[in-house]
Design a protein around this motif. Structure first.
Motif: not given
Lengths: 340, 258
Positions: B170-188, B202-208, B34-37
């Motif tokens: 579409v964000a395909d594993e957008p933070v997988s190649s980033l340092d752990v301490s940086m991931r939150g910045q991008i996700l936020n 649409v977020l594609i991730s292996h991280d549940l 749906e739109e905005g989902e």
């Protein structure tokens, strides 16, 4: 021979009575061979006891991978150990010759890398690659070596090892390839296994099985493991102790449960907050700024620029200090844990 | 609320013209967003999650099935229709090192999509706005990708995607190649942009864990098929399919984390 003459440098060791298998004393790794060159790792103290699993946690640029390479004598030629000593079972191997390292690797210390596809030779069957390493160390016939290779492949949980012995690396899945790498590392029964992000390239279900495998082998062979990872949760699944690195130096070390439940260093706490996920819609935890390049390291606390607690005192470089038994922290203003 | 993305029995079989190579990479996958989902796609390597996103993006042609994104029939529509696709959907890839031309300045990387009516002045104003939006100083427009950290590069990738003002990101594993301490910045950042612009994500991730915190709905893929779908909290607390159970059981935990 176990060296017991030098006093322990690693205040986070749990049991001073067990022999130290791998010891790093004040190790600095520098670019180039001359003194005064740029350091990538400074003052690293680390000790691993027999049968112990130690996690080395850090982000990119923390120097964790080159520290691991130094422990197996595989530093790139542009880098060298500028200060300090590396001891394997009490023997100083800091400046061991390449010939001597060839004797040590495999028997004393072995390494598993992140990407098994690049560590295996694509042109040779996996069995012959393991046989080669056995025969480089021991004068046994090809048949005896092959039998041992098949045994060890079975030991790391590869089904039908006699058939897999003849497989080429590309015929195996990522998880199987990493099992082959572990088998190749274990075949000479090393005292310590260095594993550099061994599960990072694998799926989570495969990762879980590799963690179980290493745990089991550790207990069974009383092998020591230095497990290097950026993933705190993975380290917490299998390590007894953890050392956290930031910008080329240790910032916190101690028993895994304590460090993760009561982080004393602000970096460790930030890292934990970044790794823990909350409920839907909640903001994600993070540390502001980014990891500095070695050329941008502060003369004071290297984490200072990203730390909310930093003040004028932090312009002085903090020393690694024992805050309580088995617990080391490099911070002028450590977080106070709950009284125990 | 209308539907932003429809995947209708999407199937992709890789192979030569002479014949297919075994089982399909994506097998009869249908869902609607749906739109905005915020919609998550979870699965291990080889599960087909990235192939699904590529069929939505117009990068991989499905063997059969239909994809409609922002009103554009991605594979069945007219040429006119497909010209509107860049305004319908944009993507942020996993690796910001390989998804940017190393010889282009950041400003040009972002502004490539802005060509068209308005002229140079309007473009540079828009460029400044986009950089500000993703939290980068305007002077960064003059830099090359290698001068930025991984996190900053990923911000550039987001700015580039937003330049087209797409309906779906579409964000395909957008933070997988980033340092752990940086991931939150991008996700936020992604979360706040979604909020501000009503973007469909649409977020594609292996991280549940990430999917659970970010997404309102999730599909779990295995071997090219959807094996489970629904509310992330429900799925990860009480998985029904054997594959999802194995996946959830495999996640390493920090002490004290549920």
């Amino acid at each position: 021979m176990i060296d017991t003459s030098t006093p322990s440098t690693d205040g986070s060791r749990l049991d001073p009575a067990t022999p130290v298998i791998l010891r790093l004393e004040d190790v600095s790794i520098v670019v180039g061979n001359r003194g005064g060159d740029r350091a990538l790792v400074t003052g690293l103290d680390l000790e691993i006891d027999k049968g112990e699993v130690v996690g080395l946690v850090g982000e990119s640029g923390s120097g964790k991978s080159i520290s691991a390479l130094a422990c197996v004598g595989l530093l790139p030629s542009a880098l060298s150990v500028g200060r300090g000593r590396i001891l394997l079972s009490g023997e100083d191997v800091t400046h061991a010759s390449e010939d001597h390292w060839r004797q040590l690797r495999g028997r004393e210390v072995a390494m598993v890398f992140q990407d098994p596809m690049t560590s295996l030779d694509p042109c040779f069957r996996i069995g012959s690659q393991i046989v080669e390493s056995i025969r480089a160390h021991q004068h046994v016939s090809r048949e005896v070596a092959a039998k041992r290779a098949i045994d060890v492949l079975g030991h790391v949980g590869i089904a039908d090892p006699a058939r897999r012995f003849d497989a080429f690396p590309h015929e195996l899945s990522g998880g199987l390839r990493q099992r082959v790498m572990i088998a190749a590392a274990l075949v000479l029964e090393p005292k310590v296994l260095i594993a550099d992000e061994p599960t990072t390239a694998l799926d989570v279900t495969t990762q879980a099985s590799i963690i179980e495998l290493v745990k089991g082998l550790c207990a069974e062979l009383s092998m020591s493991v230095l497990w290097i990872s950026h993933d705190l949760a993975v380290v917490s699944e299998l390590a007894d102790r953890v050392a956290v690195t930031y910008a080329g130096e240790l910032v916190e070390a101690g028993c895994i449960r304590e460090v993760f439940s009561e982080a004393r260093h602000h970096y460790t706490r930030g890292l934990l907050e970044s790794a823990v996920h909350g409920k839907r819609g909640e903001a994600f935890g993070f540390i502001s700024g980014s990891v500095p390049e070695p050329s941008d390291w502060s003369a004071g606390c290297r984490f200072g620029a990203r730390c909310s607690r930093a003040d004028e005192q932090c312009a002085q470089h903090p020393a690694m200090t024992q805050v309580r038994l088995h617990r080391m922290v490099r911070c002028h203003h450590p977080i106070h844990g709950a009284p125990s | 609320m209308s539907t932003a993305v429809v995947a209708d029995a999407l199937t992709k079989t890789y192979g030569s013209r002479r014949g297919s190579l075994g089982r399909p990479a994506v097998d009869n996958v249908s869902f609607a967003v749906e739109e905005g989902e915020t919609f998550g796609i979870v699965g291990e390597s080889g599960s087909g999650k990235t192939t699904v996103s590529r069929m939505l993006l117009g990068l991989v042609a499905p063997t059969s099935g239909r994809a409609v994104v922002g009103g554009v029939d991605v594979w069945g529509g007219s040429r006119e229709d497909r010209r509107r696709l860049p305004q319908a959907i944009q993507v942020v890839f996993q690796d910001p090192y390989s998804s940017m031309n190393p010889r282009m300045r950041i400003g040009k990387i972002i502004a490539e999509g802005l060509r068209g009516p308005g002229g140079k002045a309007a473009r540079s104003g828009e460029l400044g706005r986009l950089l500000q939006l993703v939290g980068l100083p305007e002077r960064y427009a003059e830099l090359f990708p290698h001068q930025l950290s991984g996190g900053q590069r990923q911000r550039v990738a987001i700015a580039r995607a937003l330049a087209m003002n797409p309906a779906v990101l579409v964000a395909d594993e957008p933070v997988s190649s980033l340092d752990v301490s940086m991931r939150g910045q991008i996700l936020n950042l992604l979360a706040s942009l979604r909020e501000t612009y009503g973007l469909t994500c649409v977020l594609i991730s292996h991280d549940l864990g990430v999917v659970r915190q970010f997404c309102e709905r999730v599909i779990v893929m295995s071997a090219g098929q959807i094996v489970e779908q629904g509310d992330p909290d429900e799925i990860f607390q009480a998985p029904r399919h054997d594959y999802t159970k194995a996946l959830v059981a495999s996640i390493p935990h920090l002490p004290g984390q549920a």
